[in-house]
Design a protein around this motif. Structure first.
Motif, PDB file in Angstrom:
ATOM      1  N   GLY A  56      -0.668  12.226  -4.058  1.00  0.00           N
ATOM      2  CA  GLY A  56      -1.275  11.882  -2.557  1.00  0.00           C
ATOM      3  C   GLY A  56      -3.096  11.874  -2.622  1.00  0.00           C
ATOM      4  O   GLY A  56      -3.505  12.275  -1.482  1.00  0.00           O
ATOM      5  N   LEU A 132      -2.284   6.128   3.295  1.00  0.00           N
ATOM      6  CA  LEU A 132      -1.015   5.204   2.710  1.00  0.00           C
ATOM      7  C   LEU A 132      -1.389   3.729   2.847  1.00  0.00           C
ATOM      8  O   LEU A 132      -0.711   2.796   1.493  1.00  0.00           O
ATOM      9  CB  LEU A 132      -0.291   5.893   2.696  1.00  0.00           C
ATOM     10  N   TRP A 136      -1.307   0.925  -0.481  1.00  0.00           N
ATOM     11  CA  TRP A 136       0.449   0.027  -0.694  1.00  0.00           C
ATOM     12  C   TRP A 136       0.465  -1.324  -0.715  1.00  0.00           C
ATOM     13  O   TRP A 136       1.442  -1.749  -0.969  1.00  0.00           O
ATOM     14  CB  TRP A 136       1.908   1.126   0.343  1.00  0.00           C
ATOM     15  N   HIS A 186       7.088   8.694  -5.934  1.00  0.00           N
ATOM     16  CA  HIS A 186       6.241   9.161  -4.519  1.00  0.00           C
ATOM     17  C   HIS A 186       6.968  10.260  -3.360  1.00  0.00           C
ATOM     18  O   HIS A 186       7.426  10.543  -2.532  1.00  0.00           O
ATOM     19  CB  HIS A 186       6.473   7.720  -3.309  1.00  0.00           C
TER      20      HIS A 186
END
Length: 186
Positions: A56, A132, A136, A186
């Motif tokens: 995170g 995030l 990704w 994740h």
């Protein structure tokens, strides 16, 4: 340097030794980027994104983890290449400077390979995109870069289009593996 070449029948003709023209910047980039070091660099960056982004962390922290790790691995690669090629190599003496320049040239792709994913991480760090999304996207772009590297490598060797695509998919598989690992973590 000029010389005399004796052709068929003993006739003489003047010849000249032509020095090859220096490679264009595009050629240098292509031959420096489509290397094992580039593939390794993209996989290294993807792995660092998985590890650093698996807890995170912000894209800023992931960016710095990736950059510092790539620089350390790159420096180690240059050092190892210099040591390995200094002295007697390929049946000739290689100076320390020549070995160092060769190692720099061979490892250039490792640094270039980190630029695109790192740039995407910076978009997250600058809050242009969510963290995030940046993490990704950097991983998926790594898959694309690996595919392009595989495609170009097989194209350069004159392989058929089918083999070029298979090479692209084979190389991209390493990026897919990193994404799978990220999904599991994740």
């Amino acid at each position: 340097m000029s010389g005399v070449d004796r052709g068929v029948g003993g006739s003489q003709r003047r010849t000249t030794d032509r020095r090859p023209s220096p490679p264009s910047p595009a050629e240098v980039l292509r031959t420096s980027f489509v290397t094992e070091e580039s593939v390794y660099g993209v996989i290294l960056v993807s792995g660092m994104i998985v590890v650093a982004g698996g807890h995170g962390e912000s894209s800023w922290r992931v960016f710095w983890t990736v950059v510092i790790t790539v620089i350390v691995f790159w420096a180690a690669h240059v050092y190892a290449g210099t040591v390995a090629h200094h002295g007697f190599d390929d049946h000739r003496m290689v100076s320390l400077g020549e070995a160092f320049r060769g190692a720099l040239r061979r490892s250039f792709g490792m640094l270039v390979a980190a630029l695109i994913p790192s740039s995407i991480l910076l978009l997250g760090a600058a809050r242009v995109v969510p963290d995030l999304w940046a993490i990704w996207t950097a991983l998926w772009v790594g898959v694309i870069v690996l595919a392009v590297l595989g495609f170009i490598a097989f194209r350069r060797r004159g392989s058929s289009l089918l083999i070029q695509v298979a090479g692209a998919l084979g190389t991209a598989t390493f990026g897919f593996a990193m994404i799978l690992l990220k999904a599991i973590i994740h």
